[in-house]
Write a protein that holds these residues in place. Structure first.
Motif, PDB file in Angstrom:
ATOM      1  N   THR A  99      13.334  64.195  48.746  1.00 46.87           N
ATOM      2  CA  THR A  99      12.068  64.929  48.787  1.00 46.87           C
ATOM      3  C   THR A  99      11.982  65.799  47.549  1.00 46.87           C
ATOM      4  O   THR A  99      12.733  66.770  47.397  1.00 46.87           O
TER       5      THR A  99
ATOM      6  N   LEU B 236       6.766  64.526  44.342  1.00 44.57           N
ATOM      7  CA  LEU B 236       6.740  63.266  45.087  1.00 44.57           C
ATOM      8  C   LEU B 236       7.792  63.275  46.193  1.00 44.57           C
ATOM      9  O   LEU B 236       8.868  63.862  46.040  1.00 44.57           O
ATOM     10  N   ASP B 237       7.473  62.613  47.283  1.00 43.54           N
ATOM     11  CA  ASP B 237       8.413  62.471  48.392  1.00 43.54           C
ATOM     12  C   ASP B 237       8.984  61.060  48.362  1.00 43.54           C
ATOM     13  O   ASP B 237       8.267  60.072  48.525  1.00 43.54           O
TER      14      ASP B 237
ATOM     15  N   ALA C   4      10.558  57.707  58.844  1.00 43.02           N
ATOM     16  CA  ALA C   4      10.383  56.834  57.684  1.00 43.02           C
ATOM     17  C   ALA C   4      11.167  55.525  57.805  1.00 43.02           C
ATOM     18  O   ALA C   4      11.066  54.664  56.927  1.00 43.02           O
TER      19      ALA C   4
ATOM     20  N   HIS D 294      10.521  59.412  50.424  1.00 46.91           N
ATOM     21  CA  HIS D 294      10.370  58.618  51.636  1.00 46.91           C
ATOM     22  C   HIS D 294       9.179  57.658  51.540  1.00 46.91           C
ATOM     23  O   HIS D 294       9.163  56.606  52.186  1.00 46.91           O
ATOM     24  N   LYS D 295       8.195  58.016  50.720  1.00 44.38           N
ATOM     25  CA  LYS D 295       7.016  57.163  50.558  1.00 44.38           C
ATOM     26  C   LYS D 295       7.331  55.879  49.792  1.00 44.38           C
ATOM     27  O   LYS D 295       6.540  54.937  49.806  1.00 44.38           O
ATOM     28  N   PHE D 296       8.478  55.871  49.119  1.00 40.54           N
ATOM     29  CA  PHE D 296       8.823  54.716  48.285  1.00 40.54           C
ATOM     30  C   PHE D 296       9.881  53.825  48.931  1.00 40.54           C
ATOM     31  O   PHE D 296      10.394  52.902  48.303  1.00 40.54           O
TER      32      PHE D 296
END
Length: 488
Positions: free
Chosen positions: A43, A47-48, A71, A50-52
């Motif tokens: 985190t 940008l986080d 996630a 976890h989104k990727f």
């Protein structure tokens, strides 16, 4: 390497899937993940990670370290999901495990402080080379494996990049590494699980409060280096030197300063000129005559720090002094360019109040006539230092031109106005020129025989950040091109 070996020692909260898979690569950047990789979802501030996770899995990740159980992707039974409390902290442990803890097989020295890190690191490397060591260097200007330059984006790389770089150095025969260690790197766990033999403290002045918020937080972040070093080298002329010394966990402690007798390394009888500084060095009851190719009291501090570090690593004093006398010029650090018309232009990285004051003080002590200063402040960074730098430049210059540094996403005009608040209190003559090249040209066109034109803030940098775009820009190139036109 087996996954269970890579996550050994990690604070695993829960695990979905097996840990016997062979892991081929690790990263916290999903774009770098390849088949058989381990992705660490960190985190960040913008940008986080976890989104990727979907992108990392699509690229072939067979294991994911994450903080948020929500996630976890359904339908991917072939992927191991490792839930931890702090994925950024575990990234450092995972990287050290994956690359075999390379710093345990080399000598590692770290330099921290607001100013002087880059210069001190280069000086230490030169001394080590003179002593016959195969060196590696990790710094702001560049990373080096031996004499080969490796690209760098941060003062200290992310933990996985850092451990990979150490492993490359080790595989190529490097036995001694010296690196800049930023407060961000210490606070964000990038240098966790690095075995530091020596830690060097230069100074602590106003900077990075956009991140640390208070000087106490900034100081405490720096002090983390000395809690993990076998030896500490500390500047006792700095008000926080005693604090760093108290935090030093190692048995070996070397102190340094100028004009004092209560330290291990002391400099006195400083004689400065534009081509360098001579001084008398005292250590353990003996005296040596020393010379460095860069003038200024700040250069003497850097030299003392480098000598202290290499003494702690077992390098004889004579070798250290020989290296300082012959190889102590550093690109973008008080880099002097004599003009065809008899004045001198100096390009320096000074981008914080203390650094700017040190450079201007050195120039003031040597200049025959006027000091003309071109400078600005970076955007999206600590705003509190802007009026302070304006005041310092105004008090110590005869004429100033406030210009753009790296404005980033802030308005360049707004930044200049912030700087102007401090400048106006000094009564110094000045002007605003937003375009940095035009500002440098104006200052150089003003220069007369005996003057010194200081171009501060960017030093070695060969770029300027305007908005989200990075363009090519090099202060030294601008100076040399201007002088070339003058000679025509």
């Amino acid at each position: 390497m087996k996954l269970n070996k890579i996550i050994e020692g990690c604070d695993v909260q829960s695990l979905i899937g097996g840990t016997e898979a062979d892991v081929t690569n690790i990263s916290n950047d999903s774009r770098r993940i390849k088949e058989g990789g381990l992705f660490v979802a960190v985190t960040g501030f913008e940008l986080d990670g976890h989104k990727f996770i979907p992108g990392a899995v699509a690229n072939g990740a067979k294991a994911v370290v994450l903080e948020d159980p929500a996630a976890v992707l359904k339908g991917h039974a072939d992927v191991a999901w490792i839930l931890v409390r702090d994925s950024r902290e575990e990234l450092a442990r995972i990287a050290a495990n994956f690359y075999g803890h390379p710093t345990e097989k080399m000598t590692l020295a770290g330099v921290t402080g607001t100013n002087g890190k880059t210069s001190t690191v280069f000086l230490i490397q030169n001394i080590l080379k003179h002593a016959g060591r195969k060196t590696g260097l990790i710094g702001t200007i560049e990373n080096r494996i031996g004499d080969r330059v490796v690209a760098t984006e941060r003062t200290t790389p992310e933990a996985d990049e850092l451990q990979a770089l150490f492993a490359r150095m080790l595989s190529e025969g490097v036995d001694s590494v010296v690196m800049e260690v930023s407060s961000h790197a210490l606070d964000l766990h990038r240098v966790d699980h690095c075995k530091f033999h020596v830690g060097v403290y230069t100074n602590l002045t106003l900077d990075h409060l956009d991140y640390h918020e208070t000087m106490e937080n900034y100081r405490d972040a720096k002090a983390k280096l000395f809690e993990r070093c076998q030896a500490a080298v500390v500047n006792m002329d700095d008000p926080q030197g005693g604090f760093m010394l108290q935090k030093a966990a190692g048995k070996k402690k070397l102190t340094y300063g100028i004009g004092r007798e209560d330290v291990d390394l002391s400099a006195k009888n400083l004689r400065e000129r534009l081509d360098g500084v001579h001084f008398t060095l005292t250590h353990e009851g003996r005296e040596w005559e020393a010379y460095m190719q860069t003038p200024g009291k700040f250069s003497v501090y850097n030299g003392l720090a480098a000598i202290g570090c290499t003494l702690a690593l077992g390098i004889p004093m004579e070798i250290a002094l020989q290296a300082l006398a012959t190889e102590s010029r550093i690109r973008g650090r008080f880099e002097a360019f004599p003009s065809p018309t008899g004045y001198v232009a100096i390009v320096d990285y000074a981008h914080a109040p203390d650094g700017l004051q040190n450079v201007l003080q050195a120039i003031r002590e040597m200049s025959e006539k006027r000091v003309i200063t071109v400078f600005g402040c970076g955007g999206d960074r600590d705003k509190s230092k802007r009026p302070v730098m304006g005041r310092i430049a105004g008090e110590m210059s005869d004429y100033c031109i406030i210009t753009s540094d790296n404005p980033r996403t802030e308005s360049p005009e707004r930044i200049i106005t912030d700087v102007e608040v401090g400048m106006q209190k000094t009564g110094c003559a000045y002007e605003r020129i937003t375009d940095r090249k035009a500002a440098i040209h104006k200052a150089l066109s003003m220069g007369e025989k005996g003057d010194v034109v200081l171009i501060a803030g960017k030093g070695h940098e060969d770029y300027q950040v305007l908005g989200k775009e990075k363009i090519h820009f090099d202060d030294a190139e601008v100076v040399l091109e201007f002088f070339k036109e003058v000679r025509k």
